[in-house]
Design a protein around this motif. Structure first.
Motif, PDB file in Angstrom:
ATOM      1  N   ASN A 186      51.813  46.107  48.566  1.00  0.00           N
ATOM      2  CA  ASN A 186      51.324  44.805  49.007  1.00  0.00           C
ATOM      3  C   ASN A 186      50.051  44.377  48.298  1.00  0.00           C
ATOM      4  OD1 ASN A 186      51.429  42.473  50.647  1.00  0.00           O
ATOM      5  ND2 ASN A 186      50.109  43.382  52.208  1.00  0.00           N
ATOM      6  N   LEU A 187      49.647  45.080  47.243  1.00  0.00           N
ATOM      7  CA  LEU A 187      48.327  44.849  46.649  1.00  0.00           C
ATOM      8  C   LEU A 187      48.408  44.692  45.134  1.00  0.00           C
ATOM      9  CD1 LEU A 187      46.423  47.513  48.755  1.00  0.00           C
ATOM     10  CD2 LEU A 187      46.174  45.037  48.961  1.00  0.00           C
ATOM     11  N   ILE A 188      47.784  43.615  44.625  1.00  0.00           N
ATOM     12  CA  ILE A 188      47.763  43.348  43.188  1.00  0.00           C
ATOM     13  C   ILE A 188      46.378  42.836  42.792  1.00  0.00           C
ATOM     14  CG2 ILE A 188      48.775  42.043  41.277  1.00  0.00           C
ATOM     15  CD1 ILE A 188      51.296  41.698  42.869  1.00  0.00           C
ATOM     16  N   PRO A 189      45.705  43.475  41.817  1.00  0.00           N
ATOM     17  CA  PRO A 189      44.464  42.906  41.286  1.00  0.00           C
ATOM     18  C   PRO A 189      44.781  41.654  40.462  1.00  0.00           C
ATOM     19  CG  PRO A 189      44.655  45.255  40.767  1.00  0.00           C
ATOM     20  CD  PRO A 189      46.002  44.788  41.215  1.00  0.00           C
ATOM     21  N   VAL A 190      44.084  40.560  40.773  1.00  0.00           N
ATOM     22  CA  VAL A 190      44.368  39.282  40.118  1.00  0.00           C
ATOM     23  C   VAL A 190      43.078  38.528  39.828  1.00  0.00           C
ATOM     24  CG1 VAL A 190      46.632  39.083  41.219  1.00  0.00           C
ATOM     25  CG2 VAL A 190      44.636  38.055  42.315  1.00  0.00           C
ATOM     26  N   GLU A 191      43.198  37.454  39.077  1.00  0.00           N
ATOM     27  CA  GLU A 191      42.061  36.586  38.788  1.00  0.00           C
ATOM     28  C   GLU A 191      41.508  36.016  40.094  1.00  0.00           C
ATOM     29  OE1 GLU A 191      40.427  32.577  37.232  1.00  0.00           O
ATOM     30  OE2 GLU A 191      41.731  33.066  38.906  1.00  0.00           O
ATOM     31  N   GLY A 192      40.190  36.110  40.257  1.00  0.00           N
ATOM     32  CA  GLY A 192      39.583  35.817  41.550  1.00  0.00           C
ATOM     33  C   GLY A 192      39.805  34.415  42.054  1.00  0.00           C
TER      34      GLY A 192
END
Length: 241
Positions: free
Chosen positions: A181-187
């Motif tokens: 359920n977690l993805i690092p993305v552009e803020g």
């Protein structure tokens, strides 16, 4: 149901303390991103497009399984109801209890050119991130942490309104720290999403919208959570349904 989902398959938070620059590209491919259909537990990096007709059909079947209901009230919602961020002790999810908190686990999973804090093999202080949501590349530094944020694909507040308010605390902790359920993305993209479902927000990068819908569905199936009817129809549409 959790095991079966694994076979099938709210606004969120900055990375920590606040140098980064973003460069645009059509998809900013890094050569590592994996289709969600081939990454049912979320332990592989990124979110690659769902491109073939066969995969889109499989995506439609998965989304079609989702149950629907209206979005309930937000009464009583608090981030703390899902445990402190980012705990390493949420049992029953990948990457837990490995001595590194969830945030840094995800940076290590999706980031490239990682640089660690002196004396640590966990805390990342710089990386290159190819963001699937915007198709941009972010050169991230810990001094400007909010340039990259960790997105809960199914937002915590959304889950609360769809039934997680009645879950035991341990299940909410799993949900909040589950790599699926977690993805690092552009803020900025993550901030724009807030706690929206797919009917209200989709990634700006159209190439991965079906993949995003699949990942949203995988999480919902795994946690036996309904979605709204408009969200389900929007998700089906992204995959050609």
């Amino acid at each position: 149901m959790l095991a079966a989902a694994a076979l099938l398959v709210s606004g969120c938070e900055g990375l920590g303390e606040h140098e980064s620059s973003a460069g645009s590209g059509p998809a900013a491919p890094d050569g590592r991103a994996v289709s969600p259909l081939k990454n049912p537990d979320g332990t592989k990096p990124g979110l690659a497009p769902v491109a073939t007709d066969a995969d889109k059909a499989a995506a439609g079947e998965l989304i079609g399984e989702l149950s629907t209901k209206g979005r309930g009230p937000r009464t009583g919602y608090d981030r703390d109801r899902f445990g402190y961020a980012w705990m390493d002790t949420a049992d029953g999810v990948p990457l837990a209890r490995n001595g590194c908190d969830t945030r840094n686990d995800l940076i290590r999973r999706d980031g490239q050119n990682l640089r660690y804090r002196a004396g640590s093999d966990c805390v990342v202080i710089a990386m290159t991130l190819h963001d699937p949501y915007t198709g941009t590349t972010v050169e991230w530094r810990k001094q400007q942490a909010s340039e990259v944020q960790i997105d809960h694909v199914v937002p915590l507040s959304y889950s609360w309104q769809m039934g997680s308010s009645r879950w035991p605390e341990s299940k909410r902790e799993q949900f909040a720290n589950d790599a699926l359920n977690l993805i690092p993305v552009e803020g900025r993209a993550n901030s724009a999403k807030g706690d929206s479902g797919p009917a209200s927000w989709l990634p700006p990068n159209k190439q991965i919208r079906c993949a995003y819908a699949v990942r949203f569905a995988q999480v919902a199936v795994k946690y036996e959570m309904p979605v709204t009817e408009p969200d389900k129809q929007t998700m089906l549409k992204q995959c050609g349904g």
